[in-house]
Design a protein around this motif. Sequence first.
Motif, mmCIF file in Angstrom:
data_model
loop_
_atom_site.group_PDB
_atom_site.id
_atom_site.type_symbol
_atom_site.label_atom_id
_atom_site.label_comp_id
_atom_site.label_asym_id
_atom_site.label_seq_id
_atom_site.Cartn_x
_atom_site.Cartn_y
_atom_site.Cartn_z
ATOM 1 N N ASP A 217 22.012 -24.393 -33.284
ATOM 2 C CA ASP A 217 22.329 -25.737 -33.739
ATOM 3 C C ASP A 217 21.227 -26.191 -34.701
ATOM 4 O O ASP A 217 20.047 -26.170 -34.340
ATOM 5 C CB ASP A 217 22.415 -26.689 -32.541
ATOM 6 N N PRO A 218 21.578 -26.580 -35.920
ATOM 7 C CA PRO A 218 20.537 -26.921 -36.908
ATOM 8 C C PRO A 218 19.661 -28.084 -36.479
ATOM 9 O O PRO A 218 18.515 -28.187 -36.927
ATOM 10 C CB PRO A 218 21.357 -27.267 -38.165
ATOM 11 N N THR A 219 20.180 -28.954 -35.617
ATOM 12 C CA THR A 219 19.354 -30.080 -35.170
ATOM 13 C C THR A 219 18.388 -29.682 -34.057
ATOM 14 O O THR A 219 17.441 -30.397 -33.787
ATOM 15 C CB THR A 219 20.254 -31.224 -34.663
ATOM 16 N N CYS A 220 18.636 -28.531 -33.413
ATOM 17 C CA CYS A 220 17.787 -28.078 -32.308
ATOM 18 C C CYS A 220 17.584 -26.565 -32.411
ATOM 19 O O CYS A 220 18.025 -25.810 -31.521
ATOM 20 C CB CYS A 220 18.416 -28.432 -30.964
ATOM 21 N N PRO A 221 16.937 -26.077 -33.462
ATOM 22 C CA PRO A 221 16.825 -24.631 -33.673
ATOM 23 C C PRO A 221 16.069 -23.913 -32.569
ATOM 24 O O PRO A 221 16.274 -22.724 -32.341
ATOM 25 C CB PRO A 221 16.098 -24.528 -35.019
ATOM 26 N N GLY A 222 15.218 -24.605 -31.852
ATOM 27 C CA GLY A 222 14.431 -23.963 -30.807
ATOM 28 C C GLY A 222 15.232 -23.542 -29.597
ATOM 29 O O GLY A 222 14.737 -22.782 -28.753
ATOM 30 N N LEU A 223 16.477 -23.991 -29.491
ATOM 31 C CA LEU A 223 17.278 -23.677 -28.317
ATOM 32 C C LEU A 223 17.976 -22.329 -28.416
ATOM 33 O O LEU A 223 18.544 -21.850 -27.437
ATOM 34 C CB LEU A 223 18.330 -24.777 -28.094
ATOM 35 N N GLY A 224 17.964 -21.723 -29.593
ATOM 36 C CA GLY A 224 18.584 -20.418 -29.737
ATOM 37 C C GLY A 224 20.079 -20.507 -29.924
ATOM 38 O O GLY A 224 20.667 -21.593 -29.951
ATOM 39 N N PRO A 225 20.732 -19.348 -30.071
ATOM 40 C CA PRO A 225 22.174 -19.327 -30.362
ATOM 41 C C PRO A 225 23.024 -19.644 -29.133
ATOM 42 O O PRO A 225 22.564 -19.537 -27.997
ATOM 43 C CB PRO A 225 22.401 -17.887 -30.827
ATOM 44 N N GLY A 226 24.272 -20.033 -29.407
ATOM 45 C CA GLY A 226 25.251 -20.184 -28.333
ATOM 46 C C GLY A 226 25.528 -21.590 -27.892
ATOM 47 O O GLY A 226 26.509 -21.842 -27.199
ATOM 48 N N VAL A 227 24.669 -22.552 -28.273
ATOM 49 C CA VAL A 227 24.868 -23.938 -27.859
ATOM 50 C C VAL A 227 25.336 -24.770 -29.039
ATOM 51 O O VAL A 227 25.130 -24.410 -30.206
ATOM 52 C CB VAL A 227 23.589 -24.549 -27.254
ATOM 53 N N THR A 228 25.937 -25.898 -28.733
ATOM 54 C CA THR A 228 26.425 -26.776 -29.799
ATOM 55 C C THR A 228 26.557 -28.196 -29.267
ATOM 56 O O THR A 228 26.392 -28.448 -28.075
ATOM 57 C CB THR A 228 27.785 -26.266 -30.324
ATOM 58 N N HIS A 229 26.848 -29.132 -30.183
ATOM 59 C CA HIS A 229 26.966 -30.551 -29.849
ATOM 60 C C HIS A 229 25.706 -31.034 -29.121
ATOM 61 O O HIS A 229 25.757 -31.561 -28.022
ATOM 62 C CB HIS A 229 28.217 -30.804 -29.002
ATOM 63 N N CYS A 230 24.574 -30.806 -29.773
ATOM 64 C CA CYS A 230 23.289 -31.203 -29.195
ATOM 65 C C CYS A 230 22.947 -32.610 -29.684
ATOM 66 O O CYS A 230 22.671 -32.816 -30.871
ATOM 67 C CB CYS A 230 22.205 -30.208 -29.592
ATOM 68 N N PHE A 231 22.955 -33.542 -28.773
ATOM 69 C CA PHE A 231 22.744 -34.948 -29.095
ATOM 70 C C PHE A 231 21.272 -35.318 -28.938
ATOM 71 O O PHE A 231 20.423 -34.418 -28.913
ATOM 72 C CB PHE A 231 23.673 -35.809 -28.241
ATOM 73 N N PRO A 232 20.925 -36.583 -28.814
ATOM 74 C CA PRO A 232 19.502 -36.968 -28.813
ATOM 75 C C PRO A 232 18.661 -36.117 -27.872
ATOM 76 O O PRO A 232 19.105 -35.721 -26.795
ATOM 77 C CB PRO A 232 19.544 -38.418 -28.337
ATOM 78 N N ASP A 233 17.456 -35.824 -28.321
ATOM 79 C CA ASP A 233 16.481 -35.070 -27.533
ATOM 80 C C ASP A 233 16.965 -33.666 -27.220
ATOM 81 O O ASP A 233 16.557 -33.059 -26.228
ATOM 82 C CB ASP A 233 16.132 -35.827 -26.241
ATOM 83 N N CYS A 234 17.864 -33.143 -28.050
ATOM 84 C CA CYS A 234 18.352 -31.763 -27.936
ATOM 85 C C CYS A 234 18.951 -31.452 -26.570
ATOM 86 O O CYS A 234 18.703 -30.391 -25.977
ATOM 87 C CB CYS A 234 17.227 -30.774 -28.267
ATOM 88 N N VAL A 235 19.738 -32.365 -26.062
ATOM 89 C CA VAL A 235 20.555 -32.103 -24.874
ATOM 90 C C VAL A 235 21.916 -31.644 -25.375
ATOM 91 O O VAL A 235 22.628 -32.406 -26.037
ATOM 92 C CB VAL A 235 20.684 -33.354 -23.997
ATOM 93 N N CYS A 236 22.261 -30.401 -25.083
ATOM 94 C CA CYS A 236 23.474 -29.807 -25.645
ATOM 95 C C CYS A 236 24.650 -29.987 -24.689
ATOM 96 O O CYS A 236 24.539 -29.719 -23.489
ATOM 97 C CB CYS A 236 23.249 -28.331 -25.926
ATOM 98 N N GLU A 237 25.758 -30.414 -25.254
ATOM 99 C CA GLU A 237 26.934 -30.736 -24.449
ATOM 100 C C GLU A 237 27.905 -29.566 -24.317
ATOM 101 O O GLU A 237 28.822 -29.613 -23.511
ATOM 102 C CB GLU A 237 27.683 -31.924 -25.081
ATOM 103 N N ASP A 238 27.735 -28.510 -25.122
ATOM 104 C CA ASP A 238 28.690 -27.416 -25.057
ATOM 105 C C ASP A 238 27.999 -26.099 -25.389
ATOM 106 O O ASP A 238 26.898 -26.076 -25.950
ATOM 107 C CB ASP A 238 29.851 -27.660 -26.031
ATOM 108 N N SER A 239 28.660 -25.001 -25.020
ATOM 109 C CA SER A 239 28.156 -23.668 -25.311
ATOM 110 C C SER A 239 29.321 -22.694 -25.267
ATOM 111 O O SER A 239 30.399 -23.019 -24.750
ATOM 112 C CB SER A 239 27.090 -23.247 -24.300
#
Length: 346
Positions: A217-239
């Motif tokens: 996710d371009p807004t949270c690159p540190g989380l690695g591949p496979g996640v998406t819909h990462c909202f404030p503070d890089c909490v991802c809602e889907d994968s």
Amino acid sequence: ANMSLDFLEYKSNFEPFFMMISTPAPHSPWTAAPQYTKSFQNVSAPRNSNFNIHGKNKHWLIRQAKTPMTNSSIQFLDDAYRKRWQTLLSVDDLIEKLVKKLEVNGELDNTYIFYTSDNGFHTGQFSLPIDKRQLYEFDIKVPLLVRGPGIKPNQINKMLVANIDLGPTILDIAGYDLNKTQMDGMSLLPLLRGDKNVTWRSDFLVEYQGEGYNGSDPTCPGLGPGVTHCFPDCVCEDSYNNTYACVRTLSASWDLQYCEFDDREVFVEVYNLTADPHQINNIAKTIDQEILEKMNYRLMMLQSCSGATCRTPGVFDPGYRFDPRLMFSNHGVRARRFSAQSLQGI
């Protein structure tokens, strides 16, 4: 609203009509009409017992949420909640105009009106800021209000109804023989009219296919591949592996939800909503193993069914019988024998 009013104005008055209206509201970006931007200034998202708590014993995507949420996340979800309410005021206006138009045309008493939605929404439950992709009640429950000929006002029916029932209901209203269809749902007309001794389902299927992708996710690159819909503070809602299937059961003896994830863990979540309406405690490790097995079999049946076979009695119905012929090995969820060891990873 204007398009719908035009349709009612210029349609034929000599034949039945069907109109489906799908409003963007209350979908993001939650842009309220100018006259409603100051509404609900003191409204905030509900603070139920599952608000802003860690989702322990849940799927990894829930466990990754930051708890407690930051002030910026809480402000974000409260703003979203308030803006959603503001946009729905315009939906109220639309409905009022249509009802008045039907009344002026002399058609209100001969028209069925269904009001519903496509999904629920969460705002802060289990520290997830905002979205709709989880298996819990706040995401799978939607409103359904109906008025029309033969329906008494102010009735509440607690039978389990799903969106697959809308198609058969509309065909039933039109006088079509439902026995000629292969639809999975059931007509709601008997329930709406208050018929007695109606045979109805005690469970239904809930499914979701995760939408993650291989890139980060371009807004949270540190989380690695496979996640998406990462909202404030890089909490991802889907994968990509937020893919699950559930049986939601409501009977005289059980108010239960059983879910399996299609991932390497084959993670299981089970909730007793009588004792735990906010689904805080996953009881997959402690519930009776026979119930786990029956729910797993029932899940396979509902995933494999078609037409009338989707309306067989649920696990807690007196008429329930497990028929191995209804099991298919080519579906994502496979029957398996549960043991204490297999549940250790939950």
